[in-house]
Design an enzyme around this catalytic site. Structure first.
Site, mmCIF file in Angstrom:
data_model
loop_
_atom_site.group_PDB
_atom_site.id
_atom_site.type_symbol
_atom_site.label_atom_id
_atom_site.label_comp_id
_atom_site.label_asym_id
_atom_site.label_seq_id
_atom_site.Cartn_x
_atom_site.Cartn_y
_atom_site.Cartn_z
ATOM 1 N N ASN A 84 -2.073 0.324 -0.830
ATOM 2 C CA ASN A 84 -1.373 1.533 -0.417
ATOM 3 C C ASN A 84 -2.213 2.794 -0.570
ATOM 4 O OD1 ASN A 84 1.001 -0.259 -2.048
ATOM 5 N ND2 ASN A 84 1.336 0.204 0.099
ATOM 6 N N ILE A 119 -2.771 8.383 -0.220
ATOM 7 C CA ILE A 119 -1.773 7.511 -0.830
ATOM 8 C C ILE A 119 -0.568 7.376 0.091
ATOM 9 C CG2 ILE A 119 -0.302 7.179 -2.853
ATOM 10 C CD1 ILE A 119 -2.275 9.268 -4.233
ATOM 11 N N CYS A 120 -0.165 6.160 0.331
ATOM 12 C CA CYS A 120 1.037 5.901 1.119
ATOM 13 C C CYS A 120 2.184 5.672 0.140
ATOM 14 C CB CYS A 120 0.834 4.682 2.011
ATOM 15 S SG CYS A 120 2.210 4.404 3.127
ATOM 16 N N LEU A 121 2.980 6.720 -0.059
ATOM 17 C CA LEU A 121 4.079 6.685 -1.013
ATOM 18 C C LEU A 121 5.197 7.557 -0.465
ATOM 19 C CD1 LEU A 121 5.003 5.801 -3.893
ATOM 20 C CD2 LEU A 121 3.940 7.901 -4.736
ATOM 21 N N ASP A 136 4.354 -1.472 3.295
ATOM 22 C CA ASP A 136 3.829 -0.236 3.878
ATOM 23 C C ASP A 136 2.350 -0.056 3.516
ATOM 24 O OD1 ASP A 136 3.866 2.098 5.304
ATOM 25 O OD2 ASP A 136 4.889 3.273 3.768
#
Length: 170
Positions: free
Chosen positions: A78, A85-87, A122
């Site tokens: 992620n 950052i994919c959050l 994701d």
């Protein structure tokens, strides 16, 4: 003015009672540019690692989320090679979950938890997600760790012992 007052309170809280394994401070006394460090959680591939992050507080904070990126390279499904950052807490609705009641401490704690529990639904780095899914022969994770001397090293961790894969010569 509201942003500055809130950031002063948030930084004071982060200094007085920081979340376990997390530290954060203003960069060059600018309240809209922060630096943080996250200690890798015990029992994860990042255990013992010290990961540096940059945080940019937007003008519309807290109505917009902070922009956060890893400075220390990290191998994670992620987090991409640029440290992005994919959050969901770092994104605005409807796709994201940012709310003005969240703060920098919450974001850093969420990132620390993401390090321990990647979100395979994701991924930013599909090749790493495939590794996590067991699509490779051997489950291996590459970890970047800051050593006591301040130098970084990459390591591969598999079900066996950690192997040093750096090209350092004795």
């Amino acid at each position: 003015m509201q942003k500055l007052a809130r950031m002063k309170r948030e930084l004071q809280l982060l200094t007085q009672s920081p979340p376990h394994g997390i530290s954060c401070w203003a960069k060059e006394d600018q309240l809209d540019k922060l630096e943080a460090q996250i200690l890798g959680i015990e029992g994860t591939p990042y255990e013992g690692g010290l990961f540096k992050l940059e945080i940019q507080i937007p003008d519309r904070y807290p109505f917009e989320p902070p922009k956060v990126r890893f400075v220390t390279p990290i191998y994670h499904p992620n987090i991409d090679t640029g440290g992005r950052i994919c959050l969901d807490t770092l994104k605005m609705p409807p796709k994201g979950a940012w709310k003005p009641c969240l703060n920098v401490s919450t974001v850093l704690t969420s990132i620390q938890l993401l390090m321990a529990e990647p979100n395979p639904e994701d991924p930013l780095m599909v090749d790493i997600k495939d590794l996590e899914d067991g699509k490779e022969n051997e489950k291996t994770e590459k970890v970047f760790v800051i050593n006591n001397d301040g130098l970084g090293s990459s390591r591969l961790r598999s079900d066996g012992p950690v192997k040093d894969i750096t090209n350092k010569k004795p």
